[in-house]
Write a protein that holds these residues in place. Structure first.
Motif, PDB file in Angstrom:
ATOM      1  N   UNK A  82       0.829  -1.192   0.000  1.00 23.49           N
ATOM      2  CA  UNK A  82       0.000   0.000   0.000  1.00 23.49           C
ATOM      3  C   UNK A  82       0.867   1.247   0.000  1.00 23.49           C
ATOM      4  N   UNK A  83       0.240   2.344  -0.349  1.00 22.11           N
ATOM      5  CA  UNK A  83       0.945   3.628  -0.279  1.00 22.11           C
ATOM      6  C   UNK A  83       1.386   3.896   1.155  1.00 22.11           C
ATOM      7  N   UNK A  84       0.604   3.421   2.118  1.00 22.82           N
ATOM      8  CA  UNK A  84       0.960   3.582   3.520  1.00 22.82           C
ATOM      9  C   UNK A  84       2.312   2.931   3.820  1.00 22.82           C
ATOM     10  N   UNK A  85       2.569   1.761   3.248  1.00 22.58           N
ATOM     11  CA  UNK A  85       3.848   1.089   3.468  1.00 22.58           C
ATOM     12  C   UNK A  85       4.994   1.925   2.895  1.00 22.58           C
ATOM     13  N   UNK A  86       4.811   2.479   1.714  1.00 19.89           N
ATOM     14  CA  UNK A  86       5.849   3.348   1.137  1.00 19.89           C
ATOM     15  C   UNK A  86       6.089   4.558   2.023  1.00 19.89           C
ATOM     16  N   UNK A  87       5.026   5.099   2.582  1.00 18.60           N
ATOM     17  CA  UNK A  87       5.171   6.258   3.459  1.00 18.60           C
ATOM     18  C   UNK A  87       5.918   5.883   4.735  1.00 18.60           C
ATOM     19  N   UNK A  88       5.681   4.693   5.254  1.00 15.75           N
ATOM     20  CA  UNK A  88       6.426   4.217   6.426  1.00 15.75           C
ATOM     21  C   UNK A  88       7.909   4.118   6.105  1.00 15.75           C
TER      22      UNK A  88
ATOM     23  N   UNK B 291       9.479   5.721   3.684  1.00 14.24           N
ATOM     24  CA  UNK B 291       9.951   7.088   3.446  1.00 14.24           C
ATOM     25  C   UNK B 291      10.245   7.810   4.769  1.00 14.24           C
ATOM     26  N   UNK B 292       9.347   7.670   5.743  1.00 13.59           N
ATOM     27  CA  UNK B 292       9.548   8.329   7.040  1.00 13.59           C
ATOM     28  C   UNK B 292      10.752   7.761   7.774  1.00 13.59           C
ATOM     29  N   UNK B 293      10.945   6.435   7.715  1.00 11.31           N
ATOM     30  CA  UNK B 293      12.106   5.834   8.376  1.00 11.31           C
ATOM     31  C   UNK B 293      13.392   6.361   7.753  1.00 11.31           C
ATOM     32  N   UNK B 294      13.436   6.416   6.436  1.00 11.65           N
ATOM     33  CA  UNK B 294      14.616   6.953   5.752  1.00 11.65           C
ATOM     34  C   UNK B 294      14.821   8.414   6.140  1.00 11.65           C
ATOM     35  N   UNK B 295      13.747   9.180   6.169  1.00  7.33           N
ATOM     36  CA  UNK B 295      13.851  10.611   6.501  1.00  7.33           C
ATOM     37  C   UNK B 295      14.419  10.834   7.896  1.00  7.33           C
ATOM     38  N   UNK B 296      14.077   9.953   8.815  1.00  9.63           N
ATOM     39  CA  UNK B 296      14.615  10.060  10.176  1.00  9.63           C
ATOM     40  C   UNK B 296      16.133   9.985  10.193  1.00  9.63           C
TER      41      UNK B 296
ATOM     42  N   UNK C  48      11.001   2.950  -3.897  1.00  8.89           N
ATOM     43  CA  UNK C  48      10.277   2.010  -4.762  1.00  8.89           C
ATOM     44  C   UNK C  48      10.950   0.635  -4.769  1.00  8.89           C
ATOM     45  N   UNK C  49      12.281   0.597  -4.783  1.00 12.16           N
ATOM     46  CA  UNK C  49      13.008  -0.679  -4.780  1.00 12.16           C
ATOM     47  C   UNK C  49      12.786  -1.425  -3.464  1.00 12.16           C
ATOM     48  N   UNK C  50      12.766  -0.699  -2.358  1.00 16.01           N
ATOM     49  CA  UNK C  50      12.526  -1.327  -1.059  1.00 16.01           C
ATOM     50  C   UNK C  50      11.110  -1.894  -1.024  1.00 16.01           C
ATOM     51  N   UNK C  51      10.161  -1.130  -1.492  1.00 12.33           N
ATOM     52  CA  UNK C  51       8.772  -1.575  -1.564  1.00 12.33           C
ATOM     53  C   UNK C  51       8.669  -2.857  -2.398  1.00 12.33           C
TER      54      UNK C  51
END
Length: 92
Positions: A2-8, A10-15, A68-71
């Motif tokens: 889901x897009x939610x998983x990508x956002x999770x 993304x947020x982890x990387x951003x941290x 995208x690759x991680x997803x």
């Protein structure tokens, strides 16, 4: 996923990237957004968060180079499939 998983993801990387929110296809390591030492933290987090296991064959930067690759990696692991044929890259 889901897009939610990508956002999770993304947020982890951003941290770990001074709050920078990477685009889906932005090179995380190649652009210097994160460093190679972060790769171990990222893999451990992915395993815990998404309930997948990264084995030796999975430790290829291509699997973790972008959001995208991680997803895609997590989806393949959940489906029980391997890396896309012909994909080569550096080892983590």
């Amino acid at each position: 996923m889901t897009e939610d998983a990508r956002e999770q993801i993304r947020r982890f990387v951003a941290e770990h990237a001074n709050g920078v929110l990477a685009d889906d296809d932005e090179e995380l390591f190649g652009t210097g957004l994160v460093n190679s030492l972060f790769a171990v933290q990222l893999i451990m987090w992915i395993e815990r968060r998404f309930g997948v296991h990264a084995d030796g064959a999975d430790l290829d930067f291509a699997n973790f180079a972008t959001i995208a690759a991680i997803d895609s990696f997590v989806r393949r692991k959940r489906e029980g499939t391997t890396s896309p044929a012909g994909e080569t890259g550096g080892r983590v």
